[in-house]
Motif scaffolding. Structure first.
Motif, mmCIF file in Angstrom:
data_model
loop_
_atom_site.group_PDB
_atom_site.id
_atom_site.type_symbol
_atom_site.label_atom_id
_atom_site.label_comp_id
_atom_site.label_asym_id
_atom_site.label_seq_id
_atom_site.Cartn_x
_atom_site.Cartn_y
_atom_site.Cartn_z
ATOM 1 N N GLY A 226 0.770 -1.235 0.000
ATOM 2 C CA GLY A 226 0.000 0.000 0.000
ATOM 3 C C GLY A 226 0.798 1.281 0.000
ATOM 4 O O GLY A 226 0.283 2.340 -0.368
ATOM 5 N N VAL A 232 0.770 -0.110 -6.693
ATOM 6 C CA VAL A 232 -0.690 -0.076 -6.575
ATOM 7 C C VAL A 232 -1.321 0.217 -7.933
ATOM 8 O O VAL A 232 -2.273 -0.440 -8.355
ATOM 9 C CB VAL A 232 -1.125 0.976 -5.532
ATOM 10 C CG1 VAL A 232 -2.633 1.212 -5.593
ATOM 11 C CG2 VAL A 232 -0.717 0.532 -4.127
ATOM 12 N N TRP A 236 -3.764 -2.148 -10.185
ATOM 13 C CA TRP A 236 -5.097 -1.577 -9.961
ATOM 14 C C TRP A 236 -6.171 -2.358 -10.736
ATOM 15 O O TRP A 236 -6.002 -2.657 -11.927
ATOM 16 C CB TRP A 236 -5.115 -0.114 -10.380
ATOM 17 C CG TRP A 236 -6.382 0.597 -10.033
ATOM 18 C CD1 TRP A 236 -7.464 0.804 -10.840
ATOM 19 C CD2 TRP A 236 -6.709 1.193 -8.775
ATOM 20 N NE1 TRP A 236 -8.445 1.492 -10.167
ATOM 21 C CE2 TRP A 236 -8.006 1.743 -8.890
ATOM 22 C CE3 TRP A 236 -6.028 1.312 -7.565
ATOM 23 C CZ2 TRP A 236 -8.635 2.405 -7.834
ATOM 24 C CZ3 TRP A 236 -6.658 1.972 -6.511
ATOM 25 C CH2 TRP A 236 -7.941 2.515 -6.656
ATOM 26 N N ARG A 250 -1.590 7.863 0.621
ATOM 27 C CA ARG A 250 -1.045 6.668 1.264
ATOM 28 C C ARG A 250 -1.625 6.526 2.672
ATOM 29 O O ARG A 250 -1.453 7.402 3.517
ATOM 30 C CB ARG A 250 0.479 6.759 1.389
ATOM 31 C CG ARG A 250 1.252 6.583 0.094
ATOM 32 C CD ARG A 250 2.751 6.578 0.395
ATOM 33 N NE ARG A 250 3.564 6.276 -0.776
ATOM 34 C CZ ARG A 250 4.107 7.186 -1.576
ATOM 35 N NH1 ARG A 250 3.904 8.486 -1.317
ATOM 36 N NH2 ARG A 250 4.840 6.829 -2.613
ATOM 37 N N MET A 277 -7.475 -5.253 -3.665
ATOM 38 C CA MET A 277 -6.845 -4.375 -2.682
ATOM 39 C C MET A 277 -7.910 -3.627 -1.902
ATOM 40 O O MET A 277 -9.033 -3.428 -2.379
ATOM 41 C CB MET A 277 -5.867 -3.414 -3.350
ATOM 42 C CG MET A 277 -6.432 -2.604 -4.486
ATOM 43 S SD MET A 277 -5.152 -1.636 -5.354
ATOM 44 C CE MET A 277 -4.278 -2.906 -6.253
ATOM 45 N N TRP A 278 -7.563 -3.230 -0.704
ATOM 46 C CA TRP A 278 -8.501 -2.561 0.197
ATOM 47 C C TRP A 278 -8.143 -1.088 0.258
ATOM 48 O O TRP A 278 -7.246 -0.668 0.978
ATOM 49 C CB TRP A 278 -8.434 -3.202 1.572
ATOM 50 C CG TRP A 278 -9.631 -2.945 2.435
ATOM 51 C CD1 TRP A 278 -9.648 -2.268 3.625
ATOM 52 C CD2 TRP A 278 -10.971 -3.361 2.200
ATOM 53 N NE1 TRP A 278 -10.924 -2.234 4.138
ATOM 54 C CE2 TRP A 278 -11.759 -2.906 3.281
ATOM 55 C CE3 TRP A 278 -11.600 -4.058 1.170
ATOM 56 C CZ2 TRP A 278 -13.130 -3.143 3.366
ATOM 57 C CZ3 TRP A 278 -12.965 -4.298 1.257
ATOM 58 C CH2 TRP A 278 -13.715 -3.841 2.346
ATOM 59 N N THR A 279 -8.819 -0.323 -0.558
ATOM 60 C CA THR A 279 -8.628 1.126 -0.581
ATOM 61 C C THR A 279 -9.937 1.794 -0.209
ATOM 62 O O THR A 279 -11.018 1.297 -0.528
ATOM 63 C CB THR A 279 -8.173 1.597 -1.971
ATOM 64 O OG1 THR A 279 -9.077 1.087 -2.959
ATOM 65 C CG2 THR A 279 -6.780 1.108 -2.302
ATOM 66 N N THR A 472 -4.946 4.411 -0.026
ATOM 67 C CA THR A 472 -4.559 3.007 0.002
ATOM 68 C C THR A 472 -4.531 2.514 1.447
ATOM 69 O O THR A 472 -4.318 3.273 2.372
ATOM 70 C CB THR A 472 -3.163 2.802 -0.611
ATOM 71 O OG1 THR A 472 -2.181 3.452 0.214
ATOM 72 C CG2 THR A 472 -3.087 3.367 -2.017
ATOM 73 N N ARG A 473 -4.722 1.218 1.596
ATOM 74 C CA ARG A 473 -4.657 0.663 2.954
ATOM 75 C C ARG A 473 -4.025 -0.729 2.952
ATOM 76 O O ARG A 473 -2.907 -0.901 3.350
ATOM 77 C CB ARG A 473 -6.062 0.629 3.579
ATOM 78 C CG ARG A 473 -6.029 0.433 5.090
ATOM 79 C CD ARG A 473 -5.470 1.635 5.814
ATOM 80 N NE ARG A 473 -5.379 1.424 7.252
ATOM 81 C CZ ARG A 473 -4.274 1.087 7.886
ATOM 82 N NH1 ARG A 473 -3.159 0.894 7.210
ATOM 83 N NH2 ARG A 473 -4.273 0.915 9.198
ATOM 84 N N LYS A 474 -4.744 -1.732 2.472
ATOM 85 C CA LYS A 474 -4.266 -3.101 2.601
ATOM 86 C C LYS A 474 -4.288 -3.835 1.262
ATOM 87 O O LYS A 474 -5.103 -3.554 0.388
ATOM 88 C CB LYS A 474 -5.134 -3.883 3.594
ATOM 89 C CG LYS A 474 -5.013 -3.406 5.033
ATOM 90 C CD LYS A 474 -3.620 -3.647 5.581
ATOM 91 C CE LYS A 474 -3.493 -3.224 7.032
ATOM 92 N NZ LYS A 474 -2.127 -3.381 7.536
ATOM 93 N N SER A 475 -3.390 -4.806 1.154
ATOM 94 C CA SER A 475 -3.381 -5.725 0.013
ATOM 95 C C SER A 475 -4.202 -6.947 0.406
ATOM 96 O O SER A 475 -3.979 -7.542 1.460
ATOM 97 C CB SER A 475 -1.948 -6.179 -0.307
ATOM 98 O OG SER A 475 -1.055 -5.093 -0.314
ATOM 99 N N GLU A 503 0.015 -9.830 5.947
ATOM 100 C CA GLU A 503 -0.367 -9.238 4.670
ATOM 101 C C GLU A 503 0.478 -9.769 3.524
ATOM 102 O O GLU A 503 0.006 -9.837 2.378
ATOM 103 C CB GLU A 503 -0.247 -7.722 4.760
ATOM 104 C CG GLU A 503 -0.947 -6.973 3.654
ATOM 105 C CD GLU A 503 -0.940 -5.467 3.868
ATOM 106 O OE1 GLU A 503 -1.357 -4.749 2.931
ATOM 107 O OE2 GLU A 503 -0.521 -5.007 4.960
#
Length: 546
Positions: A226, A232, A236, A250, A277-279, A472-475, A503
């Motif tokens: 992230g 990213v 995407w 970020r 991905m967790w955005t 962005t946060r987590k994969s 992660e």
């Protein structure tokens, strides 16, 4: 320490849990991390400390009826596993839910970790939408992220004092060492210069030496991607959410760069699902950033009016905090990089909050009573005073004019119509809790909600608009692993000696969450993968010694 049983790459939560469990079993561990000691504990330090736990005394005390089967159904319907490579992710998901329902709370208590009498309901399931949490189950740890980390940090330090742990910061792994059979037998890399930068800040990459270390087992616990905006964008999911925004914030430091999972991929590991991905769509640019393009997620409660970049209201089904992926898709639908929350002063005083432990000092201080809110919270006021994303105005015309000055995508008439529509709905008895479609909002009885009111009522003002950008946060993807944490090749065979947790492993199997996650499962996934993999290693090492 002349001989190591295990090398752990990364000193974040999943690496610490792995090491702590190994230390409990008397194993010898080397931990290497490219960052300085100030980052000990990794990203979990910043977190709210939410854990997905099932059917607890805390839930029952609040009249919440949960069960293993209900939680499993919520997870599977939210994840929507549909790929061949989801096999192990789905297995890890079933195992995690069982752990969360049967063992997790007692295991945490054994480490001295206590739960606050507060249960959140993010990703709440809404009527007619087959995803999300059917009941509140996001438990908050006393002390939040730091409180969760401390027992594992302490166990590792105790291991260091006992001669079981060698903890080396500023050691960056550049290569996985392999023997003639292909088994991973150690690591090699660069020693970086000392750096006294504070936690999260960019650090020097000056190389002052090299190192190589050997052990029969290497565990990758180096986190996700992230902080690497180039990576990213490269991964995407354009086919599902449209093109990546021109501006990304970020939600994690820059050193969360995906470097280690790509090194493993180069060594033959199967790296999967990084397009998942967790955005969040609800990001603010931090007014006092600790890393480049730092963002913070704002949590508005149910009463905010959420507008797209032009000024049209988002669909009724999209509620802040109820569906992160759906919110991202909705805000990206017309191609704008921004969306907006519009609230009144009353809503700002009652409902607005920010994610993260640094924004919620009462929980970090383990204070049971939530401080009475008098006026706009200080953390929100700081963003209003020093940030770039808030617009405050005494009337609607001034508000939309200022919004348009901040973003060229804003069409003033669309914003006016949206706010006037909101006020007409309030007059008709339709509120944030009853909903425009009359279905109600199950979160209403568990969170602080302002009384319904017209935004244009002078006594509710001033009006506040908040510009939002993607953060962005987590994969949700990572290295494919089996249920013992062993890293697999593209063909599905094990890479002897190589394991992954947290992660870096997509929180288990290369993608335990599928397409969409339930909050509390990121920290929970770090805990579970670390515990599960350590247990497998303890068994394997004992067999090898025998």
């Amino acid at each position: 320490m002349s001989k190591r049983d295990v090398i752990v790459i990364g000193s974040g939560l999943s690496g610490l849990v792995t090491a702590a469990e190994l230390v409990r079993a008397g194993k010898r561990v080397l931990i290497v991390d490219q960052e300085p000691a100030a980052t000990f504990g990794g990203q979990a330090f910043w977190s709210l400390g939410g854990l997905f736990i099932v059917d607890t005394p805390e839930q029952r005390a609040l009249g919440i009826h949960d069960s293993l089967e209900l939680a499993r159904n919520d997870w599977m319907s939210t994840a929507r596993f549909d790929r061949a490579e989801d096999e192990y992710g789905e297995q890890w998901a079933n195992s995690y839910v069982k752990f969360a329902a049967v063992e997790m709370r007692d295991w945490l208590a054994d480490y001295g970790i206590e739960l606050a009498p507060i249960i959140g309901w993010p990703e709440a399931r809404r009527e007619g939408i087959d995803m999300g949490n059917s009941v509140p189950r996001c438990h908050i740890v006393w002390g939040m992220g730091p409180g969760l980390l401390e027992p594992f940090q302490r166990k590792v330090i105790e291991g260091q004092e006992a001669g079981l742990v060698d903890l080396r910061f500023r050691h960056r792994v550049d290569e996985l060492l392999r023997d003639e059979s292909g088994a991973v037998v150690g690591v090699a890399g660069s020693i970086l210069s000392d750096d006294d930068a504070p936690r999260g800040a960019r650090t020097s990459r000056e190389v002052i030496g090299t190192f190589s270390e050997h052990a029969p087992v290497v565990v990758i616990a180096a986190g996700g991607v992230g902080g690497n905006l180039e990576m990213v964008r490269r991964r995407w999911p354009t086919d599902r959410v449209g093109p990546a925004p021109a501006t990304l914030l970020r939600g994690v430091p820059e050193h969360v760069d995906g470097r280690m999972v790509e090194i493993a991929e180069g060594a033959g590991a199967h790296l999967i699902n990084l397009d998942r991905m967790w955005t969040y769509a609800e990001g603010l640019r931090h007014h006092t950033p600790q890393w480049d393009s730092q963002g913070v997620r704002i949590l508005p409660g149910p009463s905010a009016v959420w507008l797209d970049g032009r000024g049209d209201r988002l669909p009724e089904s999209i509620k802040p905090g109820s569906d992160a992926l759906g919110g991202l898709i909705a805000t990206r639908a017309n191609g704008q990089d921004t969306s907006w929350f519009v609230v009144s002063r009353i809503i700002a005083e009652t409902e607005l909050t920010l994610a993260g432990q640094d924004q919620n000092p009462h929980l970090r201080a383990k204070t049971a009573a939530v401080p009475e809110r008098v006026g706009i919270p200080a953390a929100i006021q700081a963003f209003m005073d020093h940030g770039e994303d808030f617009v405050v105005a005494d009337n609607l015309d001034d508000l939309v004019t200022s919004m348009a000055e901040l973003s060229a995508d804003v069409e003033p008439d669309r914003v006016r119509n949206a706010i006037l529509e909101h006020d007409r709905e309030v007059e008709a008895g339709i509120t944030a809790i009853t909903g425009r479609e009359g279905g109600g909002d199950a979160q209403g009885s568990f969170i602080r909600v302002a009384a319904a009111h017209a935004f244009l009522d002078p006594s509710a003002g001033p009006l506040i608009a908040i510009r939002l950008r993607t953060i962005t946060r987590k994969s949700l993807g990572g290295l494919e692993t089996d249920l013992r944490g062993r890293v697999l090749t593209v063909g599905g065979s094990e890479i002897d000696g190589l394991y992954a947790v947290g992660e870096a492993a997509g929180f288990g199997g290369g993608g335990v969450h599928g397409y969409s996650a339930l909050e509390g499962t990121f920290l929970g996934g770090c805990l579970f993968t670390g515990r599960q993999t350590a247990a497998a290693l303890i068994e394997t090492l004992a067999e090898n010694y025998t």
